[in-house]
Design an enzyme around this catalytic site. Structure first.
Site, PDB file in Angstrom:
ATOM      1  N   GLY A 129       2.433   2.807   2.340  1.00 49.32           N
ATOM      2  CA  GLY A 129       3.734   2.729   3.014  1.00 49.32           C
ATOM      3  C   GLY A 129       4.818   2.199   2.098  1.00 49.32           C
ATOM      4  N   GLY A 157       0.778  -1.239   0.000  1.00 49.53           N
ATOM      5  CA  GLY A 157       0.000   0.000   0.000  1.00 49.53           C
ATOM      6  C   GLY A 157       0.807   1.286   0.000  1.00 49.53           C
ATOM      7  N   TYR A 198     -12.828   3.021  14.672  1.00 52.15           N
ATOM      8  CA  TYR A 198     -11.788   3.423  13.719  1.00 52.15           C
ATOM      9  C   TYR A 198     -11.746   4.953  13.643  1.00 52.15           C
ATOM     10  CZ  TYR A 198      -9.238   4.226   9.391  1.00 52.15           C
ATOM     11  OH  TYR A 198      -8.325   4.677   8.465  1.00 52.15           O
TER      12      TYR A 198
END
Length: 316
Positions: free
Chosen positions: A34, A32, A185
């Site tokens: 990162g 992803g 979240y």
């Protein structure tokens, strides 16, 4: 409201100059945004220290990056699990022993939409434990090295901060009575963002200007975030969403954190990410941040509570 000071196309990595003398520590880099942020930093000559919990995936990531960018790139991995405060402490100690300079700490790793209330080994609700407490402790432990390096702390938040209750649920931090995957979240991302602006205030109050602290969001990007922690239905809906034109590539999702880590004279008051409709995608620049994310009494209370929960007092 949307603004981009970088023209019609917004900020892009073409603005990054040579990073040969720079070192970055970044969490969650095996896929992803990162992974893409790591790849782009390395391509500009930076040294990158990855913090990931899975050594095998990390080794595969290093192999893939060396195949693409050449064997002489400067990349290492230190094992760290944000869900365990002991692991965060151990990883931070290793970073401090082996990384003499930190120009940027990019807190990119997160979990999302955990279907049922789950706890970390330290007794925190898992999304708050990983996304907020783990990152809060990591930043605090590495802060002295970042300060000595005149570096930056970049927190990758989410527009999800605005999708739950508009404050911190102090009377039930583990959400024992009203757990919901999205609600918690949202809470974890709000907590992360609040601590960015609270840290800015604390540094200003102490007359410290060596460390810059930024909050950003990746928009809606094709990453494995939901796949790894979301429930079955959430994963199914997200897989369909990823095929839609509403969602951008993971590479573009990495632009906001890269901008916050490298762009000179970037205003710390801003909240950065894609500026298109719904902030899903589009040119990267400054986005509107709802006032509740900078509610001062809540920010101060959250900071104090976070220091107590992690048994760590920031040395500012």
């Amino acid at each position: 409201m949307k603004t981009t000071q970088f023209g019609k196309k917004g900020w892009t990595p073409e603005r990054i100059s040579d990073l040969n003398e720079k070192a970055f520590v970044i969490t969650g880099t095996t896929s992803g945004t990162g992974f893409e942020a790591t790849r782009i930093l390395l391509s500009k000559g930076a040294k990158v220290v990855m913090l990931n919990r899975n050594p095998e995936k990390s080794a595969n990531t290093i192999t893939a990056l060396k195949q693409e960018l050449g064997a002489n790139i400067n990349i290492t991995n230190i094992r760290m699990d944000l869900a365990e405060l002991a692991s965060v402490k151990k990883a931070a100690e290793e970073v401090l022993n082996t990384v003499p300079q930190i120009d940027g700490l990019i807190c990119n790793a997160a979990i999302a939409q955990v279907p049922k209330q789950t706890f970390t080994v330290d007794g925190f609700e898992s999304q708050l434990g990983v996304n907020h407490y783990g990152n809060f402790l990591l930043q605090g432990l590495l802060y002295p090295r970042i300060e000595a390096s005149k570096g930056r702390i970049v927190t990758v938040g989410s527009m999800g901060y605005n999708l739950g209750i508009k404050t911190i649920q102090f009377d039930d931090m583990n959400w024992d009575t009203n757990y919901s995957p999205n609600g918690v979240y949202s809470q974890s991302k709000l907590a992360q963002i609040m601590c960015v602006y609270e840290l800015q205030d604390r540094l200003k109050k102490m007359g410290k200007h060596n460390v810059k602290v930024y909050a950003c969001h990746p928009g809606a990007s094709r990453t494995s975030l939901i796949k790894t922690s979301g429930g079955l239905m959430t994963r199914f809906v997200w897989q369909l969403m990823k095929l839609s034109p509403l969602v951008q590539s993971a590479e573009k999702g990495a632009y906001p954190e890269l901008m916050c880590a490298t762009e000179s004279n970037l205003n710390q008051d801003g909240f950065y990410g894609p500026t298109g409709r719904g902030y899903f995608k589009g040119p990267v620049g400054e986005c509107h941040l709802e006032p509740h994310a900078k509610d001062k009494p809540v920010m101060e209370k959250l900071w104090t509570l976070s220091e107590k929960a992690t048994s760590f007092k920031w040395n500012i």
